[in-house]
Write a protein that holds these residues in place. Structure first.
Motif, PDB file in Angstrom:
ATOM      1  N   PRO A 196      63.726  25.876  25.047  1.00 41.38           N
ATOM      2  CA  PRO A 196      62.872  25.337  23.981  1.00 41.38           C
ATOM      3  C   PRO A 196      61.583  24.738  24.547  1.00 41.38           C
ATOM      4  CG  PRO A 196      64.745  23.887  24.390  1.00 41.38           C
ATOM      5  CD  PRO A 196      64.998  25.134  25.175  1.00 41.38           C
ATOM      6  N   PRO A 197      60.467  24.900  23.858  1.00 37.67           N
ATOM      7  CA  PRO A 197      59.181  24.381  24.357  1.00 37.67           C
ATOM      8  C   PRO A 197      59.143  22.873  24.494  1.00 37.67           C
ATOM      9  CG  PRO A 197      58.986  25.207  22.097  1.00 37.67           C
ATOM     10  CD  PRO A 197      60.321  25.648  22.586  1.00 37.67           C
ATOM     11  N   TRP A 198      59.970  22.148  23.724  1.00 35.35           N
ATOM     12  CA  TRP A 198      59.926  20.695  23.810  1.00 35.35           C
ATOM     13  C   TRP A 198      60.435  20.169  25.150  1.00 35.35           C
ATOM     14  CZ3 TRP A 198      64.937  19.505  24.586  1.00 35.35           C
ATOM     15  CH2 TRP A 198      65.926  20.225  23.918  1.00 35.35           C
ATOM     16  N   LEU A 199      61.096  21.014  25.932  1.00 30.56           N
ATOM     17  CA  LEU A 199      61.519  20.579  27.269  1.00 30.56           C
ATOM     18  C   LEU A 199      60.320  20.169  28.124  1.00 30.56           C
ATOM     19  CD1 LEU A 199      64.343  22.974  28.574  1.00 30.56           C
ATOM     20  CD2 LEU A 199      64.486  20.514  28.170  1.00 30.56           C
ATOM     21  N   LEU A 200      59.208  20.872  27.949  1.00 33.33           N
ATOM     22  CA  LEU A 200      58.009  20.601  28.740  1.00 33.33           C
ATOM     23  C   LEU A 200      57.335  19.295  28.346  1.00 33.33           C
ATOM     24  CD1 LEU A 200      56.466  24.190  28.816  1.00 33.33           C
ATOM     25  CD2 LEU A 200      57.940  23.100  30.528  1.00 33.33           C
ATOM     26  N   GLU A 201      57.748  18.723  27.223  1.00 31.95           N
ATOM     27  CA  GLU A 201      57.131  17.480  26.751  1.00 31.95           C
ATOM     28  C   GLU A 201      57.956  16.253  27.119  1.00 31.95           C
ATOM     29  OE1 GLU A 201      56.663  17.991  22.594  1.00 31.95           O
ATOM     30  OE2 GLU A 201      55.438  19.818  22.762  1.00 31.95           O
ATOM     31  N   MET A 202      59.068  16.443  27.829  1.00 38.14           N
ATOM     32  CA  MET A 202      59.935  15.321  28.192  1.00 38.14           C
ATOM     33  C   MET A 202      59.475  14.773  29.545  1.00 38.14           C
ATOM     34  SD  MET A 202      63.569  16.766  26.774  1.00 38.14           S
ATOM     35  CE  MET A 202      64.195  15.123  26.407  1.00 38.14           C
ATOM     36  N   SER A 203      58.679  13.739  29.491  1.00 38.55           N
ATOM     37  CA  SER A 203      57.968  13.259  30.678  1.00 38.55           C
ATOM     38  C   SER A 203      58.876  12.690  31.764  1.00 38.55           C
ATOM     39  CB  SER A 203      56.935  12.207  30.270  1.00 38.55           C
ATOM     40  OG  SER A 203      57.574  11.102  29.629  1.00 38.55           O
ATOM     41  N   LYS A 204      60.068  12.215  31.406  1.00 36.79           N
ATOM     42  CA  LYS A 204      60.959  11.633  32.404  1.00 36.79           C
ATOM     43  C   LYS A 204      62.006  12.621  32.915  1.00 36.79           C
ATOM     44  CE  LYS A 204      60.499   6.799  31.059  1.00 36.79           C
ATOM     45  NZ  LYS A 204      61.215   5.520  30.765  1.00 36.79           N
ATOM     46  N   LEU A 205      62.026  13.836  32.388  1.00 34.78           N
ATOM     47  CA  LEU A 205      63.005  14.824  32.813  1.00 34.78           C
ATOM     48  C   LEU A 205      62.698  15.259  34.240  1.00 34.78           C
ATOM     49  CD1 LEU A 205      65.473  16.479  31.968  1.00 34.78           C
ATOM     50  CD2 LEU A 205      63.903  18.254  31.171  1.00 34.78           C
TER      51      LEU A 205
END
Length: 296
Positions: free
Chosen positions: A91-100
């Motif tokens: 999913p594209p939202w993975l790239l928006e998880m800054s602490k991942l």
């Protein structure tokens, strides 16, 4: 409902429970670590995204074909294990998880398996003279050995699956890497077919999986694995000290190793201090593998 009534619960595990569904029963919003590894889940509820304090989410070895978009609301999430599922895309939202920071996705249809180096061949088990045990983790045992007169380290896997997914995916990725800052794999052995229903159980009849690695005398782990309280952060003995030049050498070696991996379309996914080997006179690296401080 009974679990939801525990307002201070930080960790919850349903590993290897043969779960087919989580349902919509609420989980405590205090959760920071949820283990659903090695079940039969095909989907997750949207309500999972309400666990906004989550830092470590273990979902490997299931049958997930998609992820609820609500997981994107877990802004504190640092580690996500998705290996060995049925995800056709990420999913594209993975790239928006800054602490991942730690992400495992191998063994999904969206990820191509890594090809082994052309020069790497399968070894024969009878050619190995196994010696003392050097270390042991949840998924494997590392032993000193002799192969064709040379000293090597042999990583023997206990079962086809681990909490990080299929162990054969780790072997294939490690065999594809050839860099001075990554502990070099010299060969591998894959025999039989493992059972794919349980990470805790052994493989099928005749199953065997191992890797033969270069011998790296004088190296030691940079850190120790996380504790129950640190969750995702490695731990260090109180006396641990490094000089500025040592830290720069270690960081440079790790960066060079990762540059090589990324150029080969590989992601380490588990870059921790306890997965880095170092010694004073080496030049560090991140191991798929190992490393030196030099590190590997």
């Amino acid at each position: 409902p009974a679990v939801a009534a525990l307002p201070r619960l930080r960790m919850l595990s349903f590993k290897s429970c043969r779960l087919r569904s989580l349902g919509e029963a609420p989980l405590p919003p205090s959760l920071q670590w949820l283990i659903l590894t090695d079940n039969r889940l095909t989907a997750l509820p949207e309500s999972l995204g309400t666990l906004v304090r989550m830092r470590k989410l273990m979902l490997a070895n299931n049958r997930l074909e998609s992820l609820p978009a609500s997981i994107g609301a877990m802004r504190e999430l640092e580690l996500l294990r998705l290996a060995n599922n049925r995800l056709p895309s990420l999913p594209p939202w993975l790239l928006e998880m800054s602490k991942l920071t730690w992400l495992a996705v191998a063994g999904n249809p969206c990820v191509a398996p890594a090809p082994a180096r052309a020069s790497l061949e399968q070894v024969r088990f009878e050619d190995l003279d196994l010696g003392a045990t050097l270390g042991e983790g949840t998924s494997s045992v590392v032993r000193r050995a002799r192969l064709h007169g040379a000293t090597v380290a042999v990583k023997l896997y206990k079962a086809p699956l681990s909490s990080d997914g299929r162990n054969v995916d780790e072997v294939r990725a490690s065999c594809a890497v050839d860099h001075p800052n990554v502990l070099r794999w010299l060969g591998f052995l894959e025999e039989g077919h493992g059972e794919h229903e349980g990470a805790s159980g052994g493989g099928g009849s005749g199953w065997r999986l191992l890797g033969v690695l270069e011998w790296a005398p004088g190296f030691s782990s940079l850190g120790k694995p996380p504790s129950m309280s640190s969750i995702t952060r490695d731990t260090y003995p109180p006396e641990a000290r490094w000089s500025g030049p040592q830290l720069l050498a270690i960081a440079r070696g790790i960066a060079l190793a990762l540059e090589h991996l990324h150029a080969s379309s590989l992601s380490h996914g588990d870059l921790y201090a306890h997965n880095i080997l170092w010694r004073d006179d080496a030049a560090a690296g991140g191991g798929g593998g190992g490393g030196g401080g030099g590190g590997r």
